[in-house]
Design a protein around this motif. Structure first.
Motif, PDB file in Angstrom:
ATOM      1  N   GLY A 164     -26.237  13.444  36.901  1.00  0.00           N
ATOM      2  CA  GLY A 164     -24.808  13.234  37.065  1.00  0.00           C
ATOM      3  C   GLY A 164     -24.163  12.463  35.935  1.00  0.00           C
ATOM      4  N   SER A 165     -24.965  11.997  35.000  1.00  0.00           N
ATOM      5  CA  SER A 165     -24.428  11.207  33.900  1.00  0.00           C
ATOM      6  C   SER A 165     -23.897  12.083  32.770  1.00  0.00           C
ATOM      7  CB  SER A 165     -25.522  10.297  33.356  1.00  0.00           C
ATOM      8  OG  SER A 165     -26.590  11.102  32.912  1.00  0.00           O
ATOM      9  N   GLY A 166     -24.184  13.376  32.842  1.00  0.00           N
ATOM     10  CA  GLY A 166     -23.750  14.268  31.773  1.00  0.00           C
ATOM     11  C   GLY A 166     -24.748  14.366  30.639  1.00  0.00           C
ATOM     12  N   LYS A 167     -25.969  13.918  30.889  1.00  0.00           N
ATOM     13  CA  LYS A 167     -26.998  13.901  29.849  1.00  0.00           C
ATOM     14  C   LYS A 167     -27.257  15.300  29.264  1.00  0.00           C
ATOM     15  CE  LYS A 167     -31.102  13.553  31.733  1.00  0.00           C
ATOM     16  NZ  LYS A 167     -31.671  14.921  31.738  1.00  0.00           N
ATOM     17  N   SER A 168     -27.498  16.272  30.127  1.00  0.00           N
ATOM     18  CA  SER A 168     -27.843  17.603  29.633  1.00  0.00           C
ATOM     19  C   SER A 168     -26.655  18.273  28.964  1.00  0.00           C
ATOM     20  CB  SER A 168     -28.369  18.480  30.776  1.00  0.00           C
ATOM     21  OG  SER A 168     -29.629  18.007  31.201  1.00  0.00           O
ATOM     22  N   THR A 169     -25.466  18.029  29.478  1.00  0.00           N
ATOM     23  CA  THR A 169     -24.266  18.604  28.868  1.00  0.00           C
ATOM     24  C   THR A 169     -24.071  18.043  27.467  1.00  0.00           C
ATOM     25  OG1 THR A 169     -23.332  18.636  31.101  1.00  0.00           O
ATOM     26  CG2 THR A 169     -21.824  19.050  29.278  1.00  0.00           C
TER      27      THR A 169
ATOM     28  N   ALA B 141     -14.425  10.873  33.635  1.00  0.00           N
ATOM     29  CA  ALA B 141     -13.243  11.723  33.405  1.00  0.00           C
ATOM     30  C   ALA B 141     -12.116  10.907  32.778  1.00  0.00           C
ATOM     31  CB  ALA B 141     -12.782  12.332  34.727  1.00  0.00           C
ATOM     32  N   GLY B 142     -11.594  11.415  31.680  1.00  0.00           N
ATOM     33  CA  GLY B 142     -10.440  10.781  31.041  1.00  0.00           C
ATOM     34  C   GLY B 142     -10.771   9.608  30.138  1.00  0.00           C
TER      35      GLY B 142
ATOM     36  N   TYR C  28     -17.881   8.518  27.828  1.00  0.00           N
ATOM     37  CA  TYR C  28     -17.143   9.562  27.125  1.00  0.00           C
ATOM     38  C   TYR C  28     -16.595  10.545  28.143  1.00  0.00           C
ATOM     39  CZ  TYR C  28     -20.816  12.902  28.122  1.00  0.00           C
ATOM     40  OH  TYR C  28     -21.681  13.725  28.778  1.00  0.00           O
ATOM     41  N   SER C  29     -15.622  11.322  27.694  1.00  0.00           N
ATOM     42  CA  SER C  29     -15.139  12.418  28.537  1.00  0.00           C
ATOM     43  C   SER C  29     -15.066  13.723  27.751  1.00  0.00           C
ATOM     44  CB  SER C  29     -13.766  12.079  29.135  1.00  0.00           C
ATOM     45  OG  SER C  29     -12.822  11.856  28.096  1.00  0.00           O
TER      46      SER C  29
END
Lengths: 99, 305
Positions: free
Chosen positions: B138-143, B237-238, B287-288
């Protein structure tokens, strides 16, 4: 009427020692914060330099609170902080009363 | 060295259905046996560039995937994964077979490769320096990892950082990148011609699709990298991009929280972790926008040894 039982002293003058059986290994990159590994518990602790100083002294020999305070040059108004630090190290099973 | 794409579809299916396909990912050889078409599809699509094993009789991991017997074979069919004859997971719906292969392979590495300190983290590399991105789901690591490896960084792993115990360097394990839910559409838009597996819905992680790893990263699977940055990402987000320093000792404690086998390795794990910390600067990163993150990573400077 039964006499009142005296309360235990708030700050018993324990002698302290490193919890037996553990080998403490540490790293620091700035001499202000340390990571300490206890091979007995397998735990890693984040400690400050004061805690490391206490552990360093106790790794050489058992000592009571007054001796620790004197050696570490703890001012009288900092005595509570030393007690809290010792309590914390006890809770982390790093030190224990020697008697 | 022969690669998966040198096999015809019929040869690939025959090996999978027979004695097994030997697949080399990083330092590991996996022997996979299955007759499930969606697994063959995923291997053919996403592992085309990977070397085949040399069929010496040795493989690090032996996986078998099959449809369990019983009435469920016809009503809500399932898939079972066996590793060396044991079933580490409960059966899943048959449609989840390819993600299950990926999760099973992750499990094999994380539970057995104890000659490394294994951290749940993405790792990317540029000019020999590795950035380790540990983070919970959920931290956005893979993205973030996906964006970086399509903007000049090499993929070492999107899931498992393998730290060598003797020198602290990171061994590559480039595999398809697991993306979930909104990240799938985001990356379809962000990347040029991405190659995705068929999205699988209603998994324990929601909708999951795997993205083919960059070919160059796969070809460089034997090149380790020296850690230079440990960055704990957090998508918000944001949020404006913000890189905050983290003290080395706190970085050590945070990194240990994300390790699979730190406790099991005991003193060796502690010292390996400390070695990695000593080679790196530690940061928290909010970051967003991916382009902001890519630009910030471009400006990273390694600590001086």
């Amino acid at each position: 009427m039964l006499p009142e039982i005296a309360e235990a002293p708030v700050r018993p003058l324990h002698r302290w020692r490193i919890t037996p059986g553990q080998r403490l290994q540490r790293h620091s990159w700035d001499d202000t914060e340390f990571v300490l590994f206890n091979d007995l518990s397998g735990d890693t602790h984040l400690l400050d330099a004061d805690a490391i100083d206490v552990l360093q002294l106790l790794s050489v020999a058992e000592a009571d609170t007054a001796t620790l305070a004197a050696t570490l040059q703890v001012d009288a108004d900092q005595a509570d902080a030393l007690d809290e630090l010792l309590d914390e190290l006890v809770k982390q099973y790093l030190i224990e009363p020697a008697c | 060295m022969l690669t998966v794409d040198t096999l015809s579809r019929a040869e690939l299916v025959a090996r999978l259905a027979g004695d097994g396909l030997e697949l080399r990912t990083g330092a590991f050889v996996t022997r996979l046996q299955t007759r499930i078409p969606s697994v063959a599809d995923g291997i053919s699509l996403l592992y085309a560039d990977y070397p085949l094993g040399e069929y010496t009789g040795f493989a690090d991991f032996h996986l078998r995937m099959f449809r369990p017997a019983g009435w469920r074979r016809w009503y809500r069919p399932q898939v079972q994964l066996q590793s060396d004859g044991n079933a580490p997971f409960t059966p899943l719906p048959l449609a989840h077979a390819f993600p299950m292969f990926e999760w099973g392979l992750n499990w094999c590495v994380a539970s057995r490769a104890h000659n490394h300190l294994i951290i749940h983290a993405a790792v990317v590399e540029k000019e020999g320096r590795a950035a380790i991105l540990p983070a919970p789901p959920g931290s956005g690591k893979s993205t973030l990892c996906t964006a970086l490896v399509h903007r000049g960084w090499r993929l070492l792993s999107d899931e498992l950082a393998l730290i060598r115990l003797d020198d602290g360097h990171v061994m590559p394990l480039p595999r398809p990148i697991s993306l979930k839910n909104a990240s799938i559409a985001l990356m379809r838009d962000y990347l040029d011609s991405p190659v995705f597996s068929t999205p699988v819905h209603d998994t324990i992680k929601g909708t999951v699709a795997h993205l083919k790893a960059p070919r160059d990263s796969v070809l460089r699977s034997a090149e380790p990298a020296r850690p230079a940055w440990i960055i704990f990402p957090q998508y918000a987000a944001g949020a404006e991009p913000e890189l905050s320093p983290l003290s080395p000792a706190r970085g050590h404690m945070e990194l240990a929280q994300n390790a699979f086998n730190y406790s099991m390795l005991g003193s060796a794990g502690f010292h390996a972790m400390a070695r990695v910390i000593g080679m790196s600067s530690c940061h928290q990163f909010r970051y967003s926008r991916l382009d902001d993150a890519v630009e910030l990573f471009r400006q990273l400077q390694p600590v001086q040894p």
